[in-house]
Design a protein around this motif. Structure first.
Motif, PDB file in Angstrom:
ATOM      1  N   VAL A 194      43.400  38.928  47.571  1.00 31.46           N
ATOM      2  CA  VAL A 194      44.126  38.761  46.312  1.00 31.46           C
ATOM      3  C   VAL A 194      43.163  38.176  45.294  1.00 31.46           C
ATOM      4  O   VAL A 194      42.462  37.202  45.582  1.00 31.46           O
ATOM      5  CB  VAL A 194      45.349  37.840  46.485  1.00 31.46           C
ATOM      6  N   VAL A 195      43.112  38.779  44.103  1.00 28.31           N
ATOM      7  CA  VAL A 195      42.215  38.285  43.063  1.00 28.31           C
ATOM      8  C   VAL A 195      43.029  37.819  41.864  1.00 28.31           C
ATOM      9  O   VAL A 195      44.157  38.262  41.637  1.00 28.31           O
ATOM     10  CB  VAL A 195      41.197  39.359  42.626  1.00 28.31           C
ATOM     11  N   SER A 196      42.425  36.909  41.098  1.00 32.84           N
ATOM     12  CA  SER A 196      43.064  36.341  39.924  1.00 32.84           C
ATOM     13  C   SER A 196      42.293  36.769  38.679  1.00 32.84           C
ATOM     14  O   SER A 196      41.063  36.709  38.649  1.00 32.84           O
ATOM     15  CB  SER A 196      43.077  34.815  40.036  1.00 32.84           C
ATOM     16  N   ILE A 197      43.037  37.197  37.645  1.00 32.80           N
ATOM     17  CA  ILE A 197      42.428  37.643  36.395  1.00 32.80           C
ATOM     18  C   ILE A 197      43.145  36.957  35.236  1.00 32.80           C
ATOM     19  O   ILE A 197      44.383  36.949  35.172  1.00 32.80           O
ATOM     20  CB  ILE A 197      42.550  39.176  36.202  1.00 32.80           C
ATOM     21  N   THR A 198      42.387  36.378  34.333  1.00 35.28           N
ATOM     22  CA  THR A 198      42.961  35.852  33.101  1.00 35.28           C
ATOM     23  C   THR A 198      42.688  36.835  31.972  1.00 35.28           C
ATOM     24  O   THR A 198      41.616  37.443  31.906  1.00 35.28           O
ATOM     25  CB  THR A 198      42.364  34.486  32.741  1.00 35.28           C
ATOM     26  N   THR A 199      43.676  37.014  31.095  1.00 37.52           N
ATOM     27  CA  THR A 199      43.529  37.928  29.958  1.00 37.52           C
ATOM     28  C   THR A 199      43.990  37.241  28.682  1.00 37.52           C
ATOM     29  O   THR A 199      44.856  36.355  28.707  1.00 37.52           O
ATOM     30  CB  THR A 199      44.349  39.216  30.150  1.00 37.52           C
ATOM     31  N   GLU A 200      43.404  37.659  27.575  1.00 34.41           N
ATOM     32  CA  GLU A 200      43.842  37.193  26.266  1.00 34.41           C
ATOM     33  C   GLU A 200      43.660  38.306  25.254  1.00 34.41           C
ATOM     34  O   GLU A 200      42.800  39.177  25.413  1.00 34.41           O
ATOM     35  CB  GLU A 200      43.060  35.954  25.844  1.00 34.41           C
ATOM     36  N   GLN A 201      44.502  38.278  24.228  1.00 36.81           N
ATOM     37  CA  GLN A 201      44.385  39.256  23.151  1.00 36.81           C
ATOM     38  C   GLN A 201      43.169  38.937  22.297  1.00 36.81           C
ATOM     39  O   GLN A 201      42.826  37.775  22.077  1.00 36.81           O
ATOM     40  CB  GLN A 201      45.638  39.256  22.281  1.00 36.81           C
TER      41      GLN A 201
END
Length: 287
Positions: free
Chosen positions: A104-111
Protein backbone atom coordinates in the motif's frame (compact mmCIF):
# COMPACT_ATOMS: atom_id res chain seq x y z
CA UNK A 1 -21.42 -1.97 -19.60
CA UNK A 2 -19.39 1.08 -20.59
CA UNK A 3 -16.21 2.22 -18.89
CA UNK A 4 -14.98 5.80 -18.44
CA UNK A 5 -11.31 6.70 -18.30
CA UNK A 6 -9.24 9.87 -17.86
CA UNK A 7 -6.23 10.73 -20.02
CA UNK A 8 -3.52 12.30 -17.85
CA UNK A 9 0.04 13.50 -18.52
CA UNK A 10 2.37 12.91 -15.55
CA UNK A 11 5.65 14.67 -14.68
CA UNK A 12 4.76 17.71 -16.78
CA UNK A 13 2.99 21.04 -16.37
CA UNK A 14 1.86 21.04 -20.00
CA UNK A 15 -0.50 18.69 -21.86
CA UNK A 16 1.15 16.54 -24.55
CA UNK A 17 4.36 16.31 -22.55
CA UNK A 18 5.46 14.06 -19.71
CA UNK A 19 4.27 10.45 -19.54
CA UNK A 20 0.71 9.82 -20.70
CA UNK A 21 -1.65 7.53 -18.82
CA UNK A 22 -5.25 6.27 -18.92
CA UNK A 23 -6.87 6.04 -15.49
CA UNK A 24 -9.96 3.84 -15.17
CA UNK A 25 -11.72 5.19 -12.10
CA UNK A 26 -14.26 2.36 -11.69
CA UNK A 27 -12.89 -0.96 -12.88
CA UNK A 28 -14.62 -3.34 -10.48
CA UNK A 29 -15.41 -6.66 -12.10
CA UNK A 30 -12.78 -6.49 -14.82
CA UNK A 31 -10.55 -9.54 -15.15
CA UNK A 32 -6.79 -9.37 -15.59
CA UNK A 33 -7.04 -10.41 -19.29
CA UNK A 34 -9.59 -7.63 -19.87
CA UNK A 35 -7.35 -5.02 -18.24
CA UNK A 36 -4.38 -6.19 -20.30
CA UNK A 37 -6.40 -6.01 -23.55
CA UNK A 38 -7.60 -2.49 -22.71
CA UNK A 39 -4.02 -1.40 -22.00
CA UNK A 40 -2.86 -2.86 -25.31
CA UNK A 41 -5.74 -1.19 -27.16
CA UNK A 42 -5.03 2.30 -25.81
CA UNK A 43 -1.25 1.86 -26.26
CA UNK A 44 -0.01 4.14 -23.50
CA UNK A 45 3.10 2.89 -21.76
CA UNK A 46 0.97 1.80 -18.79
CA UNK A 47 -2.65 1.97 -17.61
CA UNK A 48 -4.12 1.88 -14.10
CA UNK A 49 -7.46 0.40 -13.02
CA UNK A 50 -9.06 1.46 -9.72
CA UNK A 51 -11.63 -0.19 -7.47
CA UNK A 52 -13.32 1.38 -4.43
CA UNK A 53 -12.61 -0.13 -1.00
CA UNK A 54 -15.45 1.49 0.94
CA UNK A 55 -12.90 3.58 2.85
CA UNK A 56 -12.53 7.31 2.30
CA UNK A 57 -9.48 8.25 0.19
CA UNK A 58 -8.43 4.59 -0.25
CA UNK A 59 -8.71 2.48 -3.43
CA UNK A 60 -7.36 -0.77 -4.83
CA UNK A 61 -5.38 -0.60 -8.06
CA UNK A 62 -3.95 -2.78 -10.82
CA UNK A 63 -1.25 -1.43 -13.12
CA UNK A 64 -0.57 -2.99 -16.51
CA UNK A 65 1.98 -2.33 -19.17
CA UNK A 66 1.38 -3.81 -22.63
CA UNK A 67 2.76 -7.19 -21.53
CA UNK A 68 1.72 -7.91 -17.94
CA UNK A 69 0.52 -6.63 -14.60
CA UNK A 70 3.18 -4.78 -12.61
CA UNK A 71 3.44 -5.00 -8.81
CA UNK A 72 4.31 -1.30 -8.64
CA UNK A 73 4.76 1.70 -10.92
CA UNK A 74 5.27 5.38 -10.15
CA UNK A 75 3.62 7.51 -12.80
CA UNK A 76 0.34 5.52 -12.88
CA UNK A 77 -0.09 5.89 -9.12
CA UNK A 78 0.59 9.64 -9.25
CA UNK A 79 -1.79 10.06 -12.18
CA UNK A 80 -4.49 8.05 -10.42
CA UNK A 81 -4.20 10.17 -7.27
CA UNK A 82 -4.62 13.33 -9.36
CA UNK A 83 -7.80 11.91 -10.92
CA UNK A 84 -9.14 11.00 -7.48
CA UNK A 85 -8.50 14.57 -6.34
CA UNK A 86 -10.06 16.04 -9.50
CA UNK A 87 -13.24 13.97 -9.28
CA UNK A 88 -13.61 14.58 -5.53
CA UNK A 89 -14.22 18.28 -6.12
CA UNK A 90 -12.04 19.10 -3.10
CA UNK A 91 -9.69 22.07 -3.26
CA UNK A 92 -7.57 21.40 -0.17
CA UNK A 93 -4.48 19.13 -0.20
CA UNK A 94 -5.38 15.44 0.07
CA UNK A 95 -3.69 12.17 1.01
CA UNK A 96 -4.65 8.95 -0.79
CA UNK A 97 -3.93 5.32 0.01
CA UNK A 98 -3.62 3.03 -3.01
CA UNK A 99 -3.56 -0.73 -2.49
CA UNK A 100 -1.30 -2.47 -4.99
CA UNK A 101 -0.84 -6.26 -5.23
CA UNK A 102 2.28 -6.24 -3.03
CA UNK A 103 2.00 -3.10 -0.89
CA UNK A 104 0.00 0.00 0.00
CA UNK A 105 1.42 3.39 -0.97
CA UNK A 106 0.54 6.89 0.18
CA UNK A 107 0.28 9.88 -2.17
CA UNK A 108 -0.35 13.51 -1.29
CA UNK A 109 -1.88 15.80 -3.92
CA UNK A 110 -2.61 19.49 -4.18
CA UNK A 111 -4.11 21.76 -6.80
CA UNK A 112 -1.78 24.01 -8.78
CA UNK A 113 -2.26 26.56 -11.51
CA UNK A 114 -1.32 23.82 -14.01
CA UNK A 115 -3.44 21.00 -12.61
CA UNK A 116 -2.17 18.92 -9.71
CA UNK A 117 1.11 18.11 -8.00
CA UNK A 118 1.61 14.74 -6.37
CA UNK A 119 4.19 13.22 -4.05
CA UNK A 120 4.39 9.44 -3.70
CA UNK A 121 6.03 7.78 -0.71
CA UNK A 122 7.60 4.63 -2.18
CA UNK A 123 8.66 3.18 1.17
CA UNK A 124 11.90 1.63 2.34
CA UNK A 125 14.16 0.59 -0.56
CA UNK A 126 15.91 -2.75 -0.86
CA UNK A 127 19.54 -2.95 -1.93
CA UNK A 128 19.83 -6.30 -3.69
CA UNK A 129 23.49 -6.42 -4.60
CA UNK A 130 26.38 -4.85 -6.49
CA UNK A 131 26.99 -6.28 -9.97
CA UNK A 132 30.57 -6.90 -11.07
CA UNK A 133 30.00 -7.72 -14.76
CA UNK A 134 30.55 -4.18 -15.99
CA UNK A 135 31.70 -5.00 -19.52
CA UNK A 136 28.84 -7.42 -20.14
CA UNK A 137 26.14 -4.96 -19.13
CA UNK A 138 27.78 -2.05 -20.93
CA UNK A 139 27.72 -4.11 -24.14
CA UNK A 140 24.02 -4.84 -23.64
CA UNK A 141 23.41 -1.11 -24.21
CA UNK A 142 25.85 -0.75 -27.11
CA UNK A 143 28.51 0.73 -24.83
CA UNK A 144 31.94 -0.24 -23.48
CA UNK A 145 33.08 -0.47 -19.88
CA UNK A 146 34.89 2.89 -20.15
CA UNK A 147 31.47 4.51 -20.70
CA UNK A 148 30.46 3.52 -17.19
CA UNK A 149 31.15 5.90 -14.33
CA UNK A 150 34.59 4.92 -13.01
CA UNK A 151 33.76 5.41 -9.33
CA UNK A 152 30.14 4.33 -8.97
CA UNK A 153 28.99 0.68 -8.82
CA UNK A 154 26.36 -1.12 -10.84
CA UNK A 155 23.76 -2.02 -8.24
CA UNK A 156 20.29 -3.57 -8.06
CA UNK A 157 17.84 -1.46 -6.02
CA UNK A 158 14.09 -1.86 -5.54
CA UNK A 159 11.27 0.27 -4.16
CA UNK A 160 8.73 -2.21 -5.52
CA UNK A 161 10.39 -3.08 -8.84
CA UNK A 162 14.06 -4.18 -8.86
CA UNK A 163 16.18 -2.09 -11.24
CA UNK A 164 19.80 -2.57 -12.19
CA UNK A 165 21.27 0.95 -12.03
CA UNK A 166 24.06 1.60 -14.53
CA UNK A 167 25.82 4.92 -13.77
CA UNK A 168 27.42 6.44 -16.87
CA UNK A 169 30.01 9.08 -17.64
CA UNK A 170 28.68 12.50 -18.69
CA UNK A 171 27.43 12.62 -22.27
CA UNK A 172 27.13 8.87 -22.81
CA UNK A 173 23.32 8.59 -22.45
CA UNK A 174 22.73 9.78 -26.02
CA UNK A 175 24.68 6.81 -27.45
CA UNK A 176 22.92 4.09 -25.48
CA UNK A 177 20.41 1.61 -26.87
CA UNK A 178 19.31 -1.97 -26.24
CA UNK A 179 20.58 -4.23 -29.01
CA UNK A 180 18.98 -7.53 -27.90
CA UNK A 181 16.47 -8.52 -25.25
CA UNK A 182 18.16 -8.17 -21.83
CA UNK A 183 15.57 -10.04 -19.74
CA UNK A 184 17.77 -13.07 -19.06
CA UNK A 185 20.78 -10.90 -18.23
CA UNK A 186 18.74 -9.01 -15.68
CA UNK A 187 17.15 -12.11 -14.17
CA UNK A 188 20.66 -13.46 -13.51
CA UNK A 189 21.33 -10.51 -11.16
CA UNK A 190 17.81 -10.48 -9.59
CA UNK A 191 16.67 -7.39 -11.52
CA UNK A 192 13.50 -6.93 -13.56
CA UNK A 193 14.50 -3.78 -15.44
CA UNK A 194 17.54 -1.56 -15.97
CA UNK A 195 17.96 2.21 -15.76
CA UNK A 196 20.87 4.23 -17.14
CA UNK A 197 21.91 7.19 -14.99
CA UNK A 198 24.03 10.27 -15.67
CA UNK A 199 25.03 11.70 -12.28
CA UNK A 200 26.51 14.85 -13.84
CA UNK A 201 23.28 15.90 -15.58
CA UNK A 202 20.90 14.07 -13.20
CA UNK A 203 19.22 12.36 -16.14
CA UNK A 204 18.01 8.80 -16.72
CA UNK A 205 16.91 6.53 -19.59
CA UNK A 206 14.85 3.34 -19.39
CA UNK A 207 13.44 0.95 -22.01
CA UNK A 208 11.34 -2.18 -22.09
CA UNK A 209 13.74 -5.09 -21.92
CA UNK A 210 13.49 -5.77 -25.66
CA UNK A 211 14.52 -2.17 -26.38
CA UNK A 212 11.56 -1.50 -28.67
CA UNK A 213 9.92 1.14 -26.46
CA UNK A 214 11.73 3.82 -24.46
CA UNK A 215 9.87 5.06 -21.40
CA UNK A 216 9.21 8.76 -21.02
CA UNK A 217 9.26 9.26 -17.25
CA UNK A 218 9.71 6.33 -14.87
CA UNK A 219 8.66 7.01 -11.29
CA UNK A 220 9.67 3.59 -9.97
CA UNK A 221 13.16 3.95 -11.45
CA UNK A 222 13.45 7.47 -10.02
CA UNK A 223 12.81 6.04 -6.57
CA UNK A 224 15.71 3.63 -6.93
CA UNK A 225 17.96 6.48 -8.08
CA UNK A 226 17.02 8.46 -4.97
CA UNK A 227 17.93 5.54 -2.74
CA UNK A 228 21.18 4.93 -4.66
CA UNK A 229 22.28 8.55 -4.51
CA UNK A 230 21.71 8.76 -0.76
CA UNK A 231 23.47 5.44 -0.12
CA UNK A 232 26.53 6.57 -2.09
CA UNK A 233 26.57 10.09 -0.57
CA UNK A 234 25.54 11.83 -3.78
CA UNK A 235 22.42 13.26 -2.13
CA UNK A 236 21.44 14.27 1.40
CA UNK A 237 18.56 12.85 3.40
CA UNK A 238 15.48 15.09 3.30
CA UNK A 239 16.71 17.18 0.38
CA UNK A 240 14.85 17.16 -2.93
CA UNK A 241 16.56 16.95 -6.30
CA UNK A 242 15.19 16.89 -9.86
CA UNK A 243 15.73 14.07 -12.34
CA UNK A 244 15.31 14.61 -16.06
CA UNK A 245 13.96 12.01 -18.48
CA UNK A 246 12.18 11.85 -21.82
CA UNK A 247 14.14 14.30 -23.99
CA UNK A 248 15.32 11.50 -26.29
CA UNK A 249 11.71 10.72 -27.20
CA UNK A 250 10.58 14.34 -27.48
CA UNK A 251 8.65 14.51 -24.19
CA UNK A 252 10.96 16.11 -21.61
CA UNK A 253 9.84 15.37 -18.06
CA UNK A 254 10.85 16.42 -14.55
CA UNK A 255 10.72 14.01 -11.61
CA UNK A 256 11.12 15.33 -8.06
CA UNK A 257 12.99 12.89 -5.81
CA UNK A 258 13.47 13.12 -2.05
CA UNK A 259 15.28 10.31 -0.20
CA UNK A 260 14.99 10.17 3.57
CA UNK A 261 17.44 8.79 6.12
CA UNK A 262 21.22 8.36 6.04
CA UNK A 263 23.67 6.56 3.72
CA UNK A 264 23.77 3.68 6.19
CA UNK A 265 19.99 3.51 6.60
CA UNK A 266 17.80 4.83 3.77
CA UNK A 267 14.32 5.01 5.30
CA UNK A 268 12.14 5.89 2.32
CA UNK A 269 12.13 7.67 -1.03
CA UNK A 270 9.46 10.12 -2.17
CA UNK A 271 8.93 10.77 -5.87
CA UNK A 272 6.63 13.42 -7.27
CA UNK A 273 5.79 15.76 -10.07
CA UNK A 274 3.09 17.69 -11.86
CA UNK A 275 0.03 16.06 -13.42
CA UNK A 276 -2.30 17.59 -16.02
CA UNK A 277 -5.63 16.46 -17.43
CA UNK A 278 -5.69 16.02 -21.21
CA UNK A 279 -9.17 14.57 -21.64
CA UNK A 280 -11.54 11.73 -20.92
CA UNK A 281 -13.05 8.92 -22.92
CA UNK A 282 -15.46 6.01 -22.72
CA UNK A 283 -15.05 2.36 -23.67
CA UNK A 284 -18.37 1.20 -25.11
CA UNK A 285 -17.42 -2.42 -25.85
CA UNK A 286 -15.41 -4.40 -23.31
CA UNK A 287 -12.96 -7.08 -24.40
Amino acid sequence: MSLEYFHMDVFSRSPYSGNSLPVFLEASGLSAPQMLRLTQELRHFEAIFLEPTGQLNRVRAHVFDMFEELPFAGHPVLGAAAVLHYTSGLTSPQTWQIELPTKVVSITTEQTEYGYAGLLDQGRPEFLGVVSERERFAQAFGLVSDDLHPELPLEVVSTGLPYLILPLRAGVLARASICNDISELLQAVNAQFAVLFDETELEIRHWNNDGLIEDIATGSAAGTIGAYRLRHRLASGGERFILQQGRFVGRPSLLYVQPEGTPAAVQTVKVGGDVVLVGRGRIEVLP
